[in-house]
Design a protein around this motif. Sequence first.
Motif, PDB file in Angstrom:
ATOM      1  N   GLY A 157       1.374  -0.987  -0.191  1.00 32.78           N
ATOM      2  CA  GLY A 157       0.195   0.201  -0.206  1.00 32.78           C
ATOM      3  C   GLY A 157       0.845   1.344  -0.181  1.00 32.78           C
ATOM      4  N   VAL A 158       1.813   1.545   0.864  1.00 31.86           N
ATOM      5  CA  VAL A 158       3.144   2.479   1.207  1.00 31.86           C
ATOM      6  C   VAL A 158       3.601   2.543  -0.600  1.00 31.86           C
ATOM      7  CG1 VAL A 158       5.260   3.726   1.613  1.00 31.86           C
ATOM      8  CG2 VAL A 158       3.047   2.881   3.650  1.00 31.86           C
ATOM      9  N   ILE A 159       3.914   1.358  -1.660  1.00 31.23           N
ATOM     10  CA  ILE A 159       4.684   1.733  -2.143  1.00 31.23           C
ATOM     11  C   ILE A 159       3.419   2.628  -3.586  1.00 31.23           C
ATOM     12  CG2 ILE A 159       5.340   0.788  -4.120  1.00 31.23           C
ATOM     13  CD1 ILE A 159       6.571  -1.737  -2.544  1.00 31.23           C
ATOM     14  N   ARG A 160       1.827   1.772  -3.395  1.00 31.44           N
ATOM     15  CA  ARG A 160       1.428   2.389  -4.431  1.00 31.44           C
ATOM     16  C   ARG A 160       0.858   3.952  -4.069  1.00 31.44           C
ATOM     17  NH1 ARG A 160      -3.972  -1.324  -3.717  1.00 31.44           N
ATOM     18  NH2 ARG A 160      -4.661   0.110  -6.457  1.00 31.44           N
ATOM     19  N   LEU A 161       0.884   4.234  -2.748  1.00 29.97           N
ATOM     20  CA  LEU A 161       0.772   5.339  -2.538  1.00 29.97           C
ATOM     21  C   LEU A 161       1.735   6.619  -2.227  1.00 29.97           C
ATOM     22  CD1 LEU A 161      -1.081   4.502   0.968  1.00 29.97           C
ATOM     23  CD2 LEU A 161      -2.138   5.728  -0.482  1.00 29.97           C
ATOM     24  N   ARG A 162       3.401   6.262  -2.401  1.00 31.51           N
ATOM     25  CA  ARG A 162       4.265   7.079  -2.866  1.00 31.51           C
ATOM     26  C   ARG A 162       4.579   7.421  -4.130  1.00 31.51           C
ATOM     27  NH1 ARG A 162       7.116   8.195   1.695  1.00 31.51           N
ATOM     28  NH2 ARG A 162       7.399   6.655   3.225  1.00 31.51           N
ATOM     29  N   ALA A 163       4.071   6.234  -5.198  1.00 31.40           N
ATOM     30  CA  ALA A 163       3.695   6.701  -6.177  1.00 31.40           C
ATOM     31  C   ALA A 163       2.392   7.444  -6.688  1.00 31.40           C
ATOM     32  CB  ALA A 163       3.454   5.337  -7.070  1.00 31.40           C
ATOM     33  N   MET A 164       1.627   7.516  -6.270  1.00 34.98           N
ATOM     34  CA  MET A 164       0.544   8.909  -6.477  1.00 34.98           C
ATOM     35  C   MET A 164       1.021   9.772  -6.208  1.00 34.98           C
ATOM     36  SD  MET A 164      -2.905   6.758  -4.647  1.00 34.98           S
ATOM     37  CE  MET A 164      -4.669   8.188  -4.378  1.00 34.98           C
ATOM     38  N   GLU A 165       1.696  10.201  -4.709  1.00 34.95           N
ATOM     39  CA  GLU A 165       1.972  11.830  -4.347  1.00 34.95           C
ATOM     40  C   GLU A 165       3.497  11.743  -5.388  1.00 34.95           C
ATOM     41  OE1 GLU A 165       5.562  13.200  -1.148  1.00 34.95           O
ATOM     42  OE2 GLU A 165       4.729  11.461  -0.467  1.00 34.95           O
ATOM     43  N   LYS A 166       3.865  11.036  -5.841  1.00 36.71           N
ATOM     44  CA  LYS A 166       5.182  11.282  -6.869  1.00 36.71           C
ATOM     45  C   LYS A 166       4.261  11.428  -8.313  1.00 36.71           C
ATOM     46  CE  LYS A 166       9.177   9.795  -9.530  1.00 36.71           C
ATOM     47  NZ  LYS A 166      10.359   8.594  -9.971  1.00 36.71           N
ATOM     48  N   GLU A 167       3.166  11.243  -8.088  1.00 36.01           N
ATOM     49  CA  GLU A 167       2.376  11.735  -9.947  1.00 36.01           C
ATOM     50  C   GLU A 167       1.573  12.850  -9.616  1.00 36.01           C
ATOM     51  OE1 GLU A 167       0.318   8.576 -11.546  1.00 36.01           O
ATOM     52  OE2 GLU A 167       1.970   7.240 -11.713  1.00 36.01           O
ATOM     53  N   GLY A 168       1.378  13.819  -7.705  1.00 37.96           N
ATOM     54  CA  GLY A 168       0.818  14.636  -7.553  1.00 37.96           C
ATOM     55  C   GLY A 168      -0.477  14.409  -7.534  1.00 37.96           C
ATOM     56  N   VAL A 169      -1.380  13.412  -7.856  1.00 40.93           N
ATOM     57  CA  VAL A 169      -2.707  13.215  -7.484  1.00 40.93           C
ATOM     58  C   VAL A 169      -3.421  12.932  -5.855  1.00 40.93           C
ATOM     59  CG1 VAL A 169      -2.665  12.227 -10.278  1.00 40.93           C
ATOM     60  CG2 VAL A 169      -2.435  10.683  -7.617  1.00 40.93           C
ATOM     61  N   LEU A 170      -2.440  13.267  -4.873  1.00 39.77           N
ATOM     62  CA  LEU A 170      -3.652  12.795  -3.433  1.00 39.77           C
ATOM     63  C   LEU A 170      -3.723  13.944  -3.482  1.00 39.77           C
ATOM     64  CD1 LEU A 170      -0.229  11.079  -1.097  1.00 39.77           C
ATOM     65  CD2 LEU A 170      -2.587   9.741  -1.844  1.00 39.77           C
ATOM     66  N   ARG A 171      -4.471  13.771  -2.455  1.00 44.43           N
ATOM     67  CA  ARG A 171      -5.311  15.041  -2.131  1.00 44.43           C
ATOM     68  C   ARG A 171      -5.620  14.897  -1.018  1.00 44.43           C
ATOM     69  NH1 ARG A 171      -9.860  15.470  -5.721  1.00 44.43           N
ATOM     70  NH2 ARG A 171     -10.788  17.102  -4.336  1.00 44.43           N
ATOM     71  N   PHE A 172      -4.894  13.864  -0.401  1.00 42.58           N
ATOM     72  CA  PHE A 172      -5.087  14.436   1.526  1.00 42.58           C
ATOM     73  C   PHE A 172      -3.693  13.274   1.999  1.00 42.58           C
ATOM     74  CE2 PHE A 172      -8.559  11.228   0.251  1.00 42.58           C
ATOM     75  CZ  PHE A 172      -7.511   9.428   0.174  1.00 42.58           C
ATOM     76  N   PRO A 173      -2.956  14.236   3.142  1.00 39.04           N
ATOM     77  CA  PRO A 173      -2.030  13.639   4.116  1.00 39.04           C
ATOM     78  C   PRO A 173      -2.710  12.375   4.400  1.00 39.04           C
ATOM     79  CG  PRO A 173      -3.145  14.413   5.374  1.00 39.04           C
ATOM     80  CD  PRO A 173      -4.015  14.829   4.567  1.00 39.04           C
ATOM     81  N   ILE A 174      -1.524  11.194   3.994  1.00 33.93           N
ATOM     82  CA  ILE A 174      -1.734   9.537   4.377  1.00 33.93           C
ATOM     83  C   ILE A 174       0.347   9.692   5.157  1.00 33.93           C
ATOM     84  CG2 ILE A 174      -0.778   7.473   3.529  1.00 33.93           C
ATOM     85  CD1 ILE A 174      -3.304   8.402   1.824  1.00 33.93           C
ATOM     86  N   ILE A 175      -0.581   8.476   6.505  1.00 34.36           N
ATOM     87  CA  ILE A 175       0.550   8.182   7.530  1.00 34.36           C
ATOM     88  C   ILE A 175       1.076   6.579   7.605  1.00 34.36           C
ATOM     89  CG2 ILE A 175       0.740   7.390  10.010  1.00 34.36           C
ATOM     90  CD1 ILE A 175       0.368  10.328   9.128  1.00 34.36           C
ATOM     91  N   ALA A 176       2.009   6.714   6.851  1.00 32.99           N
ATOM     92  CA  ALA A 176       2.600   5.275   6.662  1.00 32.99           C
ATOM     93  C   ALA A 176       3.274   4.251   7.647  1.00 32.99           C
ATOM     94  CB  ALA A 176       3.754   5.073   5.436  1.00 32.99           C
ATOM     95  N   VAL A 177       2.035   3.507   8.119  1.00 28.36           N
ATOM     96  CA  VAL A 177       1.511   3.053   9.644  1.00 28.36           C
ATOM     97  C   VAL A 177       2.973   2.175   9.255  1.00 28.36           C
ATOM     98  CG1 VAL A 177       0.835   1.374  10.601  1.00 28.36           C
ATOM     99  CG2 VAL A 177      -0.136   3.963  10.849  1.00 28.36           C
ATOM    100  N   ASN A 178       2.889   1.427   7.743  1.00 24.18           N
ATOM    101  CA  ASN A 178       4.072   0.143   7.769  1.00 24.18           C
ATOM    102  C   ASN A 178       5.910   0.975   8.296  1.00 24.18           C
ATOM    103  OD1 ASN A 178       4.927  -2.061   6.397  1.00 24.18           O
ATOM    104  ND2 ASN A 178       5.586  -0.752   5.490  1.00 24.18           N
TER     105      ASN A 178
END
Length: 421
Positions: A157-178
């Motif tokens: 999940g963190v890999i996918r979310l970091r990819a979303m951040e890199k592409e600039g599509v994240l709309r809210f903060p994510i806590i990478a508990v992993n």
Amino acid sequence: MDCTVDYCVKDLSLAPDGERKIDWVSRFMPVLQSIRRDFERRKPFKGIRIATTLHLEMKTAFLLLTLKAAGAEVSAAASNPLSTQDDVVAALAKAGVRVYAIRGEDRERYYEFMHRALDIKPNIIIDDGADMISTLMREREELVEDVWGASEETTTGVIRLRAMEKEGVLRFPIIAVNDSYTKYLFDNRYGTGQSTWDGIIRTTNLLVAGKNVVVVGYGWCGRGIAMRARGLGATVIVVEVDPIRALEARMDGFLVMNMMEAAKIGDIFVTSTGDINCIRREHFEVMKDGVILANAGHFDVEISKPDLEALSVEISQPRPNVTEYRMADGRRLYLLAEGRLVNLAAADGHPAEIMDMSFSLQAKAAEYIKDNHERLDPKVYVLPREVDEMVAKIKLAAMGVKIEELTEEQRKYLASWEHGT
């Protein structure tokens, strides 16, 4: 199937069995017990809506009930169709959690239930594999403005979310508990190590000692799987694409090979990479008769099921959670749990003492999002170090372990740059 607006479970009458399971594991989760007592007193989530996509088994249930005890409206859908325990979700429904999950649900129902969990218009999301977050971003964009932030449980999940951040599509903060120390150093290594072999041994009833075990991926999960395989008496072979991890595996005492070499001599294969088609057609073609194939990664894509099906002349199920693929030359390859997470699909997942730490971090991550979301950018963050240390201190105390403390002299020495040779 028992369904209302507030829940959809296989059989609500199974709730007493689920309640007993939840009560059992809660006795071995002292850190989350401590957090729950604090949450019950303060009610930090009063009036807040929390939607979750997690493995719906007994340890997860204790987390969800902890969030509910803190005042939250909680909804839940499964993060894997085969990890759901029907008696546990029945108990959750009875306790007032909006839960939508049935073991073995198909892909269509999987996403239908996820949408139903999202219907509460969450302020906070707790995800496992990032399916709920990606579904929200693609199909439920009207809900984004209500979301303060989300936390993510797994490496995948963190890999996918970091990819979303890199592409600039994240709309809210994510806590990478992993990525918290008290998660990946313990959950990924000791939890995955023990529970993966629990699933394999429980499903096959075969001996590990004396066999060649191929561990594909030497991240923290792979380290744990390899360590436990060696402890069970296997010869362990590691397959890696990262030269530094491959070197570490070799210096840890394991054989290191590429996949084609390992495919020819392995008896049991376990994938744990977060990537697709790590074992595929050319590898199946050279494997020995009777090979066991298991996956410990989040999604069922690491072992190529389409290639197995294309190569086989007959497919059967000799035991529960075992699929036999017979090749044209008579060889038989055995895939466990349909290539899904073997530790959850074919067993009970990580031990309670391990998930105690991981789910305590999830509870504190939800509170961190509540308290800090207005100042956080839509990026991937890690929890502050003091949260990790709090979890570790409570865990050590519960284990009866006392650690050393720095003297004032030592503190000053470590803070000074003037002392030299």
